[in-house]
Design a protein around this motif. Structure first.
Motif: not given
Length: 953
Positions: A548-560
């Protein structure tokens, strides 16, 4: 005495040689055409034969495809001439080869001599749009420099041609020599002697001669003299103008991002072809966001570019992911643009590290940018936009720029704009306009079509071959931007220092245009801040699974990444077309939903409140949990801090704070001003002082319970709920406007009974002061002033601040604080800001100074969220320091956090950590998260430091 018609005769030869430098070859070419929707690579219907030329075409939002098959003779010097009135990608045998537009009509096809090739053009038909200016009317957008009133677009007759070497050479010799001579004083020896000898040399050519062989023989004889003239060199002391091949491409402006990628493809392919033909030509590509998408779509083009990079001809400098806005963007947003840009460049060009923040066309530069650039490993800053100032010429061309924290960066102004040519006239003029010749002996000059792309022209490469050291013209050569800047600063002496912000005296309307989008940006960056903190906390305290941590990181990266792209200097300022904001606003809506889901997952809603601000909020410490101490007066009476009185129209006619009256006697607080906003040029960009001085009060009745409702303007309606805080003297104006005006501006004005020489304006990671007077032309030019979240004036006892959750345009002059709420330009987006807006601005009086104002401005923008369980902060700084971004490191190795001094005071501090973090692993990094610095917790004013810490396990 010079023959009176010498100059006209030389011009006649020049025109004729331009026509005769190529010989048309009688090779049959049957051209066909088909159509498709724009950016749809599948043509619809059948291909139809083009019967005759010129061929007329053009339908808005369509692509016109053109193709032919041609068998090339086995000869040297083969070129295709394709005179086309719009932008097109030229593909040969299905692979992108070059761009074709009105300035790039000649294609070198010699490498396929003796072969049969298929040539296909995908031409953009463009569309009708309302132009840039309020009264100049609709245009057809195809290529920027040839915008026409209406369709059709024309394709002239394509031809296969053979270069006639002597005539070709002679044409460019004449162009270089004549323009150089004619740029000299009329009675100068160089002009008189040069034009006379050039005239005599050309008289060997008979203008009426039609036999190409005879014409070439005569041209060859003339060349003997022109080469002698070109051998005249400069003296010992001569300036150098470094030519930088360029094509500034707006990542979105009069077209959506998807069209930008096609513009980048056309430009990159065209410049790569020219580099393969001219080994001395060097091209600067500054925006990795564009390169990434182009190379992904066309791997073969990437291989050609990579080969040019290996030869030293392709320079992927510029550092940022895109050429960002630098006034409205947040400090963290600017860092992410640079961080993501460096990451993308490293993926495409391993081992390369750019050194220059290249921003030719951004609308001002905040006073803390030098610190951010230095923290991201940048050596040089380059712009040209300040040359557009409408009131005062910027004083320096090459200088040391000192930021508000004391960081100094080397800065260079490209004179004359960024869409340069290599004509002698322009080069001589550029150097002539340099103001600081006592300090510098060289400068940079970007050469190529920009804004809509296109790049450097063949003519400019040929001219520079002749102008490298020609007497009468500055020295010049192609160079990388990095090498040119190294030379500029190595050869400079006693450079002046410019301290503080680079305020741009134009395009002040961009602080307000497209308010809905600006609000989306503000809210998204706030939510990204919150989500990153909560994710780092969950990882540190082991309350989230690795998956879940990596899934959230991926979303945050794309949004940034998309948010950083949306900081582009025509998107965030609000100067693009309708389609751009339909796309951008949709992104922010979706981003809000995604970030809301992540935050809810990481912080289960409940009865407690969590403050995720770097400052105290509602009595809750930064990043801590608590219960709110905030309360509101239902009627504006019985206020512990003083009293407030309203007029019937909802304006504030008196505000007494602990016995002191703060409302100026000649006006009322929160007076709504409305009036004509009709700039002379650049509709979405500009507000003009004379228009703004004509704004007049508009009355909106107040209902009994602190609510104003009423019509404003011709067709708009405003509802405003007034909330008066009891624990502090802060009044929030929660406002909804259904806005349907044309060329009108809405402001809120606050006449302050407080004397202050300067006002403080919030900027990324700090603040700047600007004069409240208009004693000189520099102060007068700042009649509309940008700020991030607040503006404040203060005397020895009290401070008064105006703050907002989404607006950026303010005014602090003549005893007034004012905020610009809405505009309604009609070009280039006729729908700009139409419809419903909901936003909050606030006014505050305090004896707590800047600390109180900053905390309240942050709380207005990022109020506490409801959570179920209490949490302590991960990192607690000592008093006087604040913790900004807290995030998982880019490489996943620990947590990155930034600490800053926000109040402009030197300080030494300390940090304490949650048990989940290991203090023994703490070390300082730069803003790119690379080890750097001594780890000291001593800060000079406004300093931002970045640290890495690892988990305790």
């Amino acid at each position: 005495m010079l023959y009176p018609k010498t100059e006209k005769r030389v011009a006649m030869y020049r025109t004729l040689l331009e026509q005769r430098r190529f010989l048309p070859l009688p090779v049959p070419m049957a051209w066909q055409t088909a159509q498709s929707e724009e950016r749809n690579e599948t043509t619809r219907g059948t291909w139809k034969t083009i019967a005759s030329f010129p061929f007329s075409f053009g339908t808005p939002h369509q692509d016109t495809w053109l193709r032919t098959t041609v068998t090339l003779p086995d000869q040297d010097g083969l070129y295709l001439s394709i005179p086309l009135g719009t932008d097109a990608l030229c593909m040969i045998d299905g692979q992108p080869w070059c761009n074709v537009n009105p300035f790039h009509t000649i294609i070198n096809v010699e490498k396929w001599k003796g072969s049969t090739i298929q040539v296909t053009l995908c031409a953009w038909d463009g569309y009708r749009f309302p132009g840039f200016h309020p009264v100049r009317g609709e245009k057809v957008l195809t290529t920027l420099d040839t915008m026409q009133k209406d369709y059709p677009i024309l394709l002239g007759k394509p031809e296969l041609m053979k270069k006639l070497p002597a005539s070709y050479e002679l044409f460019y010799d004449i162009s270089a020599l004549a323009d150089t001579y004619l740029s000299q004083p009329e009675e100068s020896l160089l002009r008189q002697q040069g034009m006379s000898r050039l005239h005599d040399a050309l008289m060997t050519i008979h203008l009426g001669e039609t036999d190409p062989d005879v014409w070439e023989q005569e041209a060859f004889l003339a060349l003997q003299e022109t080469k002698q003239l070109l051998s005249a060199k400069n003296g010992t002391i001569a300036p150098t103008v470094w030519a930088i091949g360029g094509a500034h491409i707006d990542h979105a402006w009069l077209w959506p991002k998807s069209e930008t990628i096609r513009k980048a493809t056309r430009t990159i392919s065209g410049m790569t072809s020219l580099m393969e033909e001219y080994p001395e030509f060097v091209f600067l590509s500054t925006q990795p966001a564009q390169m990434e998408q182009v190379f992904s779509a066309y791997p073969s083009l990437y291989q050609r570019v990579k080969a040019a990079f290996d030869r030293g001809q392709w320079e992927p400098n510029g550092v940022g992911l895109i050429e960002s806005d630098n006034i409205l963007a947040t400090g963290e947003g600017l860092i992410r643009n640079l961080l993501l840009g460096r990451q993308a460049t490293e993926r495409m060009f391993p081992g390369y590290r750019g050194d220059t923040y290249f921003l030719p066309d951004s609308f001002g530069y905040n006073g803390n940018l030098p610190q951010i650039l230095n923290g991201c490993g940048v050596t040089y800053f380059v712009t040209s936009k300040l040359s557009w100032n409408d009131t005062n010429r910027f004083p320096y061309d090459t200088f040391l720029w000192k930021g508000i924290d004391g960081t100094v960066i080397k800065a260079h102004m490209i004179p004359g704009g960024y869409n340069g040519r290599n004509t002698p006239t322009e080069i001589i003029s550029l150097w002539g306009n340099v103001r600081t010749k006592e300090n510098q002996t060289s400068l940079c000059h970007t050469v190529g079509e920009g804004d809509g792309g296109g790049g450097t022209r063949r003519d400019d490469i040929e001219l520079l071959r002749r102008l490298g050291d020609l007497q009468g013209c500055p020295k010049g050569a192609w160079s990388t931007l990095s090498a040119a800047l190294k030379d500029v600063f190595a050869r400079s002496r006693n450079l002046p220092v410019y301290q503080g912000e680079l305020y741009f005296e134009l395009h002040r309307g961009t602080y307000t245009s497209q308010a809905r989008m600006k609000q989306g940006y503000r809210r998204t960056t706030t939510l990204l801040h919150n989500a990153e903190y909560l994710l780092a906390e969950a990882w540190a305290r082991q309350t989230i699974s690795p998956k879940d941590r990596e899934a959230c990181r991926a979303i945050l990266h794309d949004l940034w990444k998309e948010t950083a792209i949306n900081q582009f200097h025509d998107i965030l300022p609000g100067s693009s077309v309708t389609a751009v904001y339909q796309e951008t606003n949709a992104f922010y809506e979706k981003a809000g939903e995604q970030l809301g889901d992540i935050i809810t997952r990481l912080a289960t809603p409940g009865e407690l409140l969590r403050n995720l601000c770097p400052f105290p909020s509602q009595g809750i410490a930064p990043y801590a949990t608590g219960t709110s101490k905030s309360a509101f007066s239902p009627d504006g009476l019985s206020l512990p801090w003083g009293s407030i009185r309203f007029a019937t129209d909802g304006t504030i006619t008196s505000l007494v704070f602990h016995g002191r009256e703060l409302v100026e006697g000649n006006g009322a607080w929160n007076t709504l001003l409305l009036g004509e906003d009709f700039p002379m040029d650049w509709d979405a960009w500009d507000v003009d002082k004379d228009s703004m001085e004509r704004l007049s009060p508009v009355s909106v009745p107040m209902e009994p319970v602190l609510v104003r409702k009423g019509k404003i303007g011709k067709a708009s309606f405003l509802t405003q709920k007034i909330r008066i805080h009891t624990e502090c003297a802060r009044i929030d104006f929660q406002t909804t406007v259904d806005w349907h005006e044309a060329h009108q501006m809405l402001k809120a004005d606050f006449p302050i009974a407080l004397s202050a020489e300067n006002a403080l304006f919030d900027i990324p990671f700090g603040f700047v002061t600007r004069s409240t007077a208009e004693n000189n032309s520099i102060q007068a030019a700042q009649f509309e002033e940008p700020a991030q979240k607040f503006v404040m004036v203060q005397d020895t006892d009290l401070s008064v601040a105006l703050m907002s959750d989404s607006q950026y345009g303010y005014r602090a002059k003549d005893g007034h604080l004012a905020i610009s709420l809405l505009r309604s330009p009609k070009a280039p987006d006729p729908t700009a800001d139409m419809g419903e807006h909901t936003f909050t601005y606030a006014v505050m009086v305090t004896d707590g100074g800047l600390e109180d104002v900053m905390a309240n401005a942050e709380a207005l923008n990022n109020p506490p969220i409801a959570v179920e369980s209490p949490q302590k902060p991960l990192i607690i700084p000592s008093s006087g320091l604040v913790v900004e971004t807290v995030k998982i490191a880019e490489d996943g190795d620990g947590i990155i956090f930034r600490v800053r001094e926000p109040y402009g005071r030197p300080i030494s501090g300390s940090l304490s950590f949650d048990p989940s973090l290991d203090p023994s692993t703490l070390h300082e990094t730069n803003m790119l998260e690379e080890p750097e610095g001594d780890g000291s917790l001593s800060f000079h004013p406004f300093q931002v430091k970045t640290f890495r810490i690892r988990l305790s396990r």
